[in-house]
Design an enzyme around this catalytic site. Structure first.
Site, mmCIF file in Angstrom:
data_model
loop_
_atom_site.group_PDB
_atom_site.id
_atom_site.type_symbol
_atom_site.label_atom_id
_atom_site.label_comp_id
_atom_site.label_asym_id
_atom_site.label_seq_id
_atom_site.Cartn_x
_atom_site.Cartn_y
_atom_site.Cartn_z
ATOM 1 N N ASP A 13 0.776 -1.433 -0.129
ATOM 2 C CA ASP A 13 -0.076 -0.060 -0.185
ATOM 3 C C ASP A 13 0.748 1.310 0.092
ATOM 4 O O ASP A 13 2.292 1.181 0.364
ATOM 5 C CB ASP A 13 -0.724 0.062 1.214
ATOM 6 C CG ASP A 13 -1.741 1.217 1.401
ATOM 7 O OD1 ASP A 13 -2.415 1.643 0.450
ATOM 8 O OD2 ASP A 13 -1.682 1.788 2.530
ATOM 9 N N ASP A 15 -0.103 5.187 1.066
ATOM 10 C CA ASP A 15 -0.379 6.132 2.132
ATOM 11 C C ASP A 15 -0.285 5.280 3.621
ATOM 12 O O ASP A 15 -1.112 4.483 3.755
ATOM 13 C CB ASP A 15 -1.370 6.891 1.994
ATOM 14 C CG ASP A 15 -1.179 8.094 1.339
ATOM 15 O OD1 ASP A 15 -0.125 8.803 1.300
ATOM 16 O OD2 ASP A 15 -2.125 8.308 0.251
#
Length: 218
Positions: A13, A15
């Protein structure tokens, strides 16, 4: 043999996992990033949503899914507008966007052992801007624009594994949110988590993963 310390590819992922954008988040309402309280409160108030409810439902999901979940009364066009409102305040705010703790060490480990890797994120424009600000150039980036369904649906991770030519079951998904981890599990991948979330392996920071992949002396 299936092992989180010896995956065939790593899918991360963005952020809160690879990029630390907390400083920017605190200045702009967003439903997709790690520091949720200050980030969501302004947007929630603007859209008549209880900020506490927004915090529970938002992190780890694309803006459109969050907006639809929090305001089920909105039609499709209104959801798009609400999602765009979350994102537009973030595009030009790149101050304090840096690699997450341990990221540089992990990327060095990837290079050393030739580990295939890819990044997933919600918004294409924002992802590219933040990755560039953090000085990170992933070999592959998959965003919400590339899929029909966002996390917790596994589509993004399945797409990334396919592009890398790796069985999803041989991939390690690295996440900092429950929807993201759910997407990884649904894809059949092994999972590693930040922020103390339940996963096959829990990481203090990305340096822990670098050590698992490239132990001292390897």
């Amino acid at each position: 043999m299936r092992s989180y310390s010896n995956p065939e590819a790593v899918l991360l992922d963005m952020d809160g996992t690879l990029v630390d954008s907390d400083g920017a988040v605190e200045r702009a309402p967003s439903a997709t990033l790690a520091s949720r309280k200050l980030a969501l409160s302004a947007w929630a108030v603007e859209y008549g949503v209880d900020p506490a409810l927004a915090l529970v439902n938002a992190h780890g999901s694309p803006a459109s899914i969050t907006a639809a979940r929090l305001r089920p009364d909105l039609d499709a066009a209104q959801v798009d507008t609400a999602a765009a409102r979350q994102l537009e305040l973030q595009y030009d705010d790149l101050a304090d966007v840096v690699p997450i703790a341990g990221a540089e060490r992990l990327l060095t480990a990837f290079e050393r052992i030739g580990m295939p890797w890819a990044v997933t994120s919600a918004d294409d424009r924002l992802a590219k801007a933040r990755l560039a600000a953090a000085g990170i150039r992933p070999p592959l980036l998959f965003t919400f624009e590339d899929v029909a369904r966002g996390k917790p649906d596994p589509e993004g991770y399945l797409l990334a594994a396919k592009a890398l030519g790796v069985d999803p079951a041989a991939c390690l998904v690295v996440e900092d949110s429950e929807p993201g981890l759910a997407a990884g599990r649904a894809a059949g991948a092994m999972t590693a988590s930040l922020r103390g979330l339940d996963a096959d392996v829990q990481l203090t920071d990305l340096g822990d993963l670098a050590e698992l992949l490239v132990p001292d002396g390897r």
